[in-house]
Design an enzyme around this catalytic site. Sequence first.
Site: not given
Length: 348
Positions: A76, A155
């Site tokens: 992530y 993101e």
Amino acid sequence: MNVHEYQAKEILARYGVPVAGGGVATSAEEARQIAEKIGGPVVVKAQIHAGGRGKGGGIKLAKNAAEASEIAHEYYLGLLVDRARSRLTIMASAEGGVEIEKVAAETPEKIIRAEIFPAAGFSPYVARPDQVKQFVALLAGCVRCFTEMDCSLVEINPLILTPEGKLFALDAKVNFDDNALFRHPDVREMRDIHEEDPLEVEASKSDLNYIKLEGGQVGCMVNGAGLAMSTMDIIQLAGGKPANFLDVGGGASKETVSKAFGILMRDEDVKAVLVNIFGGIVRCDRVAEGIIAAAKEVHIGVPLVVRLQGTNAREARQLLEASGLKLTVAETLDEAARKVVAAVGGAA
Ligand code: GDP
Ligand code: MN
């Protein structure tokens, strides 16, 4: 402003972030053509602004998963503004993928954070082995993209490592600061209003700021963001919940007030409306005239509580009382909040 994954990847690619190749299809036939061009197993990904597509069934492997999978590991990576620290913050985790919310809730220590000092900027002082080098280049691209494109969020989840040791952005979510969109006409072109609340879109066309809130019953018409916040606080204090707020801005003319009622009445959660307007530059009697005119054009089928304070407040009150309209006039915000909460059936 939010954009689709394919648009986010297009922008990140400009900054050297490695993204998986692909194309946009609006029909099965187009999808087949793109798949043939790519020439391998492909993944079909629904382009919607919401996340959680993996869990919701919006990601389909066109051949079996084993064949399509070239993922050795999912990481992530996220960049956002930490408003309390006034700094760009980088978050990363070795436990990326569709369970990232669970990781954040249950094992937040697995998400590491780093701040960027505004004066120093991003310095790749950690670049050593190959994957670290790749990561630093990728992160540097993300940081440059974030600042140059006036993002509010970048993101990548998952950021993947392939069995060959290459890093790729397999998903991308990029949000932009609306106040800087005038600097990026190309980004403004990417706006997909079908993904936005139709009432919010309509309000923005009339320069009204309408924000939908979950779980409330009181529609709020106010002028100014600060007044919107305090109005919602006082409604909560009186035991009610706002369904939305609609900021008519500094003007609050007859037309804007009428338009505003039109929008509020189409929000099905609204069981009563509180108008709380402060007459500074705008005169309260003008607002009262606007309310009276609006009531003729728009059917206001719910109880209406009006509190006008400031310039010509007394004249406004007289106008409203003489109008014969079924509404409740309140003097203080406290009184107005209590009356509107009583109108939706009392404190929860
Ligand atoms: P989200 O659930 O809406 O965030 O959608 P993602 O794009 O993150 O996809 C969810 C999961 O589907 C990822 O964690 C991957 O495991 C898988 N996935 C998504 N895109 C691809 C792709 O291009 N190739 C492969 N092999 N898997 C993918
Ligand atoms: Mn994702």
